[in-house]
Design a protein around this motif. Structure first.
Motif, PDB file in Angstrom:
ATOM      1  N   MET A   1       0.841  -1.183   0.000  1.00 54.18           N
ATOM      2  CA  MET A   1       0.000   0.000   0.000  1.00 54.18           C
ATOM      3  C   MET A   1       0.887   1.247   0.000  1.00 54.18           C
ATOM      4  SD  MET A   1      -1.337  -0.250   3.939  1.00 54.18           S
ATOM      5  CE  MET A   1      -2.456   1.120   3.709  1.00 54.18           C
ATOM      6  N   PRO A   2       0.351   2.389  -0.419  1.00 54.99           N
ATOM      7  CA  PRO A   2       1.159   3.616  -0.486  1.00 54.99           C
ATOM      8  C   PRO A   2       1.791   3.944   0.864  1.00 54.99           C
ATOM      9  CG  PRO A   2      -0.915   3.915  -1.634  1.00 54.99           C
ATOM     10  CD  PRO A   2      -1.010   2.591  -0.935  1.00 54.99           C
ATOM     11  N   GLN A   3       2.978   4.553   0.803  1.00 51.05           N
ATOM     12  CA  GLN A   3       3.716   4.900   2.010  1.00 51.05           C
ATOM     13  C   GLN A   3       3.861   6.414   2.135  1.00 51.05           C
ATOM     14  OE1 GLN A   3       7.280   2.336   2.781  1.00 51.05           O
ATOM     15  NE2 GLN A   3       6.966   1.730   0.667  1.00 51.05           N
ATOM     16  N   GLN A   4       3.949   6.886   3.356  1.00 51.53           N
ATOM     17  CA  GLN A   4       4.214   8.294   3.624  1.00 51.53           C
ATOM     18  C   GLN A   4       5.634   8.430   4.157  1.00 51.53           C
ATOM     19  OE1 GLN A   4       1.199  10.053   6.127  1.00 51.53           O
ATOM     20  NE2 GLN A   4      -0.488   9.359   4.822  1.00 51.53           N
ATOM     21  N   VAL A   5       6.416   9.329   3.532  1.00 50.21           N
ATOM     22  CA  VAL A   5       7.813   9.529   3.923  1.00 50.21           C
ATOM     23  C   VAL A   5       8.118  11.023   3.951  1.00 50.21           C
ATOM     24  CG1 VAL A   5       8.512   7.325   2.893  1.00 50.21           C
ATOM     25  CG2 VAL A   5       8.708   9.421   1.548  1.00 50.21           C
ATOM     26  N   GLN A   6       9.226  11.369   4.567  1.00 50.25           N
ATOM     27  CA  GLN A   6       9.682  12.754   4.619  1.00 50.25           C
ATOM     28  C   GLN A   6      10.555  13.062   3.403  1.00 50.25           C
ATOM     29  OE1 GLN A   6       8.859  15.104   7.445  1.00 50.25           O
ATOM     30  NE2 GLN A   6       7.319  13.509   7.130  1.00 50.25           N
ATOM     31  N   ALA A   7      10.400  14.276   2.852  1.00 47.28           N
ATOM     32  CA  ALA A   7      11.123  14.644   1.639  1.00 47.28           C
ATOM     33  C   ALA A   7      11.277  16.159   1.571  1.00 47.28           C
ATOM     34  CB  ALA A   7      10.380  14.135   0.403  1.00 47.28           C
ATOM     35  N   VAL A   8      12.224  16.597   0.735  1.00 52.22           N
ATOM     36  CA  VAL A   8      12.491  18.026   0.553  1.00 52.22           C
ATOM     37  C   VAL A   8      11.777  18.508  -0.708  1.00 52.22           C
ATOM     38  CG1 VAL A   8      14.253  19.766   0.081  1.00 52.22           C
ATOM     39  CG2 VAL A   8      14.686  17.970   1.760  1.00 52.22           C
ATOM     40  N   ILE A   9      10.941  19.532  -0.543  1.00 56.73           N
ATOM     41  CA  ILE A   9      10.113  20.074  -1.616  1.00 56.73           C
ATOM     42  C   ILE A   9      10.537  21.512  -1.923  1.00 56.73           C
ATOM     43  CG2 ILE A   9       7.747  20.624  -2.322  1.00 56.73           C
ATOM     44  CD1 ILE A   9       8.332  17.637  -1.849  1.00 56.73           C
ATOM     45  N   ALA A  10      10.608  21.848  -3.214  1.00 56.17           N
ATOM     46  CA  ALA A  10      10.748  23.242  -3.645  1.00 56.17           C
ATOM     47  C   ALA A  10       9.355  23.710  -4.060  1.00 56.17           C
ATOM     48  CB  ALA A  10      11.725  23.360  -4.797  1.00 56.17           C
ATOM     49  N   PRO A  11       8.674  24.516  -3.226  1.00 54.29           N
ATOM     50  CA  PRO A  11       7.260  24.837  -3.489  1.00 54.29           C
ATOM     51  C   PRO A  11       7.035  25.831  -4.613  1.00 54.29           C
ATOM     52  CG  PRO A  11       8.016  25.951  -1.508  1.00 54.29           C
ATOM     53  CD  PRO A  11       9.141  25.057  -1.950  1.00 54.29           C
ATOM     54  N   GLY A  12       7.992  26.743  -4.842  1.00 56.52           N
ATOM     55  CA  GLY A  12       7.831  27.758  -5.868  1.00 56.52           C
ATOM     56  C   GLY A  12       9.162  28.400  -6.194  1.00 56.52           C
ATOM     57  N   LYS A  13       9.195  29.179  -7.263  1.00 55.17           N
ATOM     58  CA  LYS A  13      10.436  29.769  -7.744  1.00 55.17           C
ATOM     59  C   LYS A  13      11.119  30.599  -6.669  1.00 55.17           C
ATOM     60  CE  LYS A  13      12.330  32.444 -11.603  1.00 55.17           C
ATOM     61  NZ  LYS A  13      12.009  33.120 -12.887  1.00 55.17           N
ATOM     62  N   ASN A  14      12.373  30.213  -6.374  1.00 55.47           N
ATOM     63  CA  ASN A  14      13.226  30.912  -5.406  1.00 55.47           C
ATOM     64  C   ASN A  14      12.679  30.918  -3.986  1.00 55.47           C
ATOM     65  OD1 ASN A  14      15.463  31.633  -7.018  1.00 55.47           O
ATOM     66  ND2 ASN A  14      14.291  33.305  -7.926  1.00 55.47           N
ATOM     67  N   GLU A  15      11.648  30.122  -3.725  1.00 53.61           N
ATOM     68  CA  GLU A  15      11.165  29.995  -2.348  1.00 53.61           C
ATOM     69  C   GLU A  15      12.061  29.021  -1.584  1.00 53.61           C
ATOM     70  OE1 GLU A  15       7.041  29.078  -1.886  1.00 53.61           O
ATOM     71  OE2 GLU A  15       6.456  30.290  -3.631  1.00 53.61           O
ATOM     72  N   PRO A  16      12.231  29.220  -0.275  1.00 54.33           N
ATOM     73  CA  PRO A  16      13.031  28.265   0.505  1.00 54.33           C
ATOM     74  C   PRO A  16      12.450  26.862   0.411  1.00 54.33           C
ATOM     75  CG  PRO A  16      12.575  30.255   1.780  1.00 54.33           C
ATOM     76  CD  PRO A  16      11.729  30.338   0.545  1.00 54.33           C
ATOM     77  N   VAL A  17      13.316  25.868   0.361  1.00 51.35           N
ATOM     78  CA  VAL A  17      12.825  24.489   0.343  1.00 51.35           C
ATOM     79  C   VAL A  17      12.333  24.129   1.738  1.00 51.35           C
ATOM     80  CG1 VAL A  17      14.428  23.874  -1.498  1.00 51.35           C
ATOM     81  CG2 VAL A  17      15.079  23.445   0.887  1.00 51.35           C
ATOM     82  N   ARG A  18      11.495  23.112   1.817  1.00 49.50           N
ATOM     83  CA  ARG A  18      10.995  22.675   3.114  1.00 49.50           C
ATOM     84  C   ARG A  18      10.802  21.165   3.118  1.00 49.50           C
ATOM     85  NH1 ARG A  18       6.060  25.977   1.437  1.00 49.50           N
ATOM     86  NH2 ARG A  18       4.519  24.481   0.646  1.00 49.50           N
ATOM     87  N   VAL A  19      10.852  20.613   4.315  1.00 45.08           N
ATOM     88  CA  VAL A  19      10.635  19.174   4.486  1.00 45.08           C
ATOM     89  C   VAL A  19       9.150  18.934   4.700  1.00 45.08           C
ATOM     90  CG1 VAL A  19      11.160  17.139   5.869  1.00 45.08           C
ATOM     91  CG2 VAL A  19      12.934  18.858   5.457  1.00 45.08           C
ATOM     92  N   ALA A 133      15.222  12.392  -4.856  1.00 39.78           N
ATOM     93  CA  ALA A 133      15.843  11.529  -3.848  1.00 39.78           C
ATOM     94  C   ALA A 133      16.231  12.242  -2.557  1.00 39.78           C
ATOM     95  CB  ALA A 133      17.069  10.835  -4.445  1.00 39.78           C
ATOM     96  N   PHE A 134      15.834  13.499  -2.382  1.00 36.82           N
ATOM     97  CA  PHE A 134      15.919  14.075  -1.040  1.00 36.82           C
ATOM     98  C   PHE A 134      14.685  13.581  -0.302  1.00 36.82           C
ATOM     99  CE2 PHE A 134      18.374  18.035  -2.637  1.00 36.82           C
ATOM    100  CZ  PHE A 134      19.580  17.379  -2.490  1.00 36.82           C
ATOM    101  N   ALA A 135      14.604  12.293  -0.133  1.00 35.89           N
ATOM    102  CA  ALA A 135      13.431  11.645   0.439  1.00 35.89           C
ATOM    103  C   ALA A 135      13.868  10.326   1.049  1.00 35.89           C
ATOM    104  CB  ALA A 135      12.368  11.394  -0.640  1.00 35.89           C
ATOM    105  N   GLU A 136      13.140   9.911   2.071  1.00 37.16           N
ATOM    106  CA  GLU A 136      13.484   8.633   2.699  1.00 37.16           C
ATOM    107  C   GLU A 136      13.328   7.476   1.721  1.00 37.16           C
ATOM    108  OE1 GLU A 136      12.212   9.596   7.293  1.00 37.16           O
ATOM    109  OE2 GLU A 136      10.622   9.284   5.797  1.00 37.16           O
ATOM    110  N   LYS A 137      12.360   7.608   0.816  1.00 31.64           N
ATOM    111  CA  LYS A 137      12.157   6.615  -0.248  1.00 31.64           C
ATOM    112  C   LYS A 137      11.689   7.353  -1.490  1.00 31.64           C
ATOM    113  CE  LYS A 137      10.742   3.062   3.088  1.00 31.64           C
ATOM    114  NZ  LYS A 137       9.659   2.129   3.513  1.00 31.64           N
ATOM    115  N   THR A 138      11.919   6.754  -2.652  1.00 29.40           N
ATOM    116  CA  THR A 138      11.434   7.356  -3.885  1.00 29.40           C
ATOM    117  C   THR A 138      11.008   6.276  -4.861  1.00 29.40           C
ATOM    118  OG1 THR A 138      11.896   9.076  -5.536  1.00 29.40           O
ATOM    119  CG2 THR A 138      13.646   7.479  -5.133  1.00 29.40           C
ATOM    120  N   LEU A 139      10.214   6.680  -5.847  1.00 25.62           N
ATOM    121  CA  LEU A 139       9.724   5.771  -6.886  1.00 25.62           C
ATOM    122  C   LEU A 139      10.404   6.108  -8.203  1.00 25.62           C
ATOM    123  CD1 LEU A 139       7.436   3.629  -7.737  1.00 25.62           C
ATOM    124  CD2 LEU A 139       6.181   5.654  -8.512  1.00 25.62           C
ATOM    125  N   VAL A 140      11.018   5.109  -8.842  1.00 24.99           N
ATOM    126  CA  VAL A 140      11.712   5.310 -10.110  1.00 24.99           C
ATOM    127  C   VAL A 140      11.390   4.165 -11.055  1.00 24.99           C
ATOM    128  CG1 VAL A 140      13.646   6.621  -9.122  1.00 24.99           C
ATOM    129  CG2 VAL A 140      13.777   4.124  -9.226  1.00 24.99           C
TER     130      VAL A 140
END
Length: 361
Positions: A1-19, A133-140
């Motif tokens: 079943m789908p998993q929830q993990v922590q990852a680094v997201i860039a939400p918008g142009k030049n915005e700080p990234v967040r986990v 891959a700034f994530a605990e797990k990723t799909l490739v």
């Protein structure tokens, strides 16, 4: 079943990234879920954050990674759960005209996972270079997983997934540096230093490192440069010519990705020499050269995309060279950091304080 993990997201142009928490679906046909052990902070991730690649925000950043296959989808036979792998962003198709002509490193139809990873609210994420891959797990896609010796440390193995491979490949695969050649490398960040290391592996007699930062030039010398030129205080074209009996270098590798440094590379090569562009330009950049000079100087003007590598061939070979003590991959790792330190790592990269920060899980 789908998993929830922590990852680094860039939400918008030049915005700080967040986990943030993201959702990883079960692998479908031809896909794999990989538990990430380490991922380098590459300048391309910063390009994504700045909107320099495209505007398909939010981005799931990170792509220079190594980890262990956790699960695979239907029809996957090339990797299995438990395999230690380096992720690549050039999963070759085997069917396009380049692959069928025996040149899979030029594959025109590389592929990624078909399913999308999402935020908790269902917003689809755009994974950097099809990896994320700034994530605990990723799909490739399973073809993005290249098995290597599990004895190699993840924090150094992952660097072959992008920057180090791009630089070494620019020298060996694209530039075809040979024994006794003279080589100049303009731009001594991670990719440029890898091009220097690749030139040394190929047996170049003279390797000239060019940068505007004396700290980077010192590192370049440790990587194998025989001479250094600070282009802030010296004309790099004249300096390279002076170091090559007035002729210019056999191969000049441009690892910055700017019109002015490309022009320097063009005029710093010997007649019938080779220029290799491996630095990544932005979409707005334009190049202007006298066409007569392009014609009259002969030689080759090449672009190196991912070092013209074939991951299944090149990754295991470079891991072997590292384990033999002939390629010091650990020298590229300036620091190891946590998932929440990526924004700070971008700042250090901008200031020229690191060669590579590596997120370790």
């Amino acid at each position: 079943m789908p998993q929830q993990v922590q990852a680094v997201i860039a939400p918008g142009k030049n915005e700080p990234v967040r986990v943030e928490t993201i959702v990883i679906p079960d692998p479908g046909p031809g896909e794999a879920v990989v538990k990430i052990q380490a991922c380098g902070v590459c300048h391309t991730d910063l390009h994504y954050k700045q909107g320099g690649i495209n505007d398909e925000f939010p981005f799931l950043l990170g792509h220079e990674a190594a980890g262990v296959v956790e699960s695979v989808g239907e029809g996957v036979t090339d990797v299995a759960p438990g395999d230690f792998v380096i992720l690549n962003w050039r999963a070759v198709c085997g069917q396009c005209r380049a692959c069928l002509r025996g040149r899979p490193w030029y594959c025109f139809d590389t592929h990624n996972a078909k399913q999308k990873m999402t935020l908790l609210d269902g917003t689809e994420l755009s994974p950097a270079l099809g990896i994320g891959a700034f994530a605990e797990k990723t799909l490739v896609a399973s073809g993005q997983c290249t098995k290597v010796d599990p004895e190699v440390a993840p924090e150094v193995a992952g660097l072959l997934g992008c920057g180090v491979m791009a630089g070494i490949g620019a020298a060996i695969n694209t530039g075809q540096v040979g024994r006794g050649d003279s080589v100049a490398v303009i731009g001594c960040g991670g990719v440029g230093d890898a091009a220097i290391a690749g030139s040394r592996l190929a047996g170049a007699a003279k390797i000239i490192a060019v940068d505007i930062d004396d700290r980077k030039l010192e590192t370049a010398r440790a990587m194998g440069a025989t001479h250094t030129v600070n282009s802030r205080t010296s004309d790099p074209v004249e300096a390279i010519r002076a170091l090559t009996d007035g002729n210019g270098a056999d191969v000049v590798i441009e690892a910055v990705g700017r019109p002015e440094t490309y022009e320097q590379a063009f005029y710093a090569r010997d007649l019938a020499g080779t220029v290799v562009l491996v630095g990544v330009p932005t979409p707005d950049m334009k190049l202007e050269l006298p066409l007569l000079d392009v014609f009259g100087r002969g030689g080759s003007l090449k672009s190196s995309w991912y070092g013209d590598c074939l991951p299944s061939r090149d990754f295991p070979m470079l891991v072997d060279l590292h384990q033999q003590g002939r390629l010091d991959l650990a020298a590229f790792v300036t620091e190891t950091i946590g998932l929440g330190d990526v924004e700070e790592a971008f700042a250090k990269m901008h200031d020229g304080n690191v060669l590579r920060s590596v997120v370790v899980f």
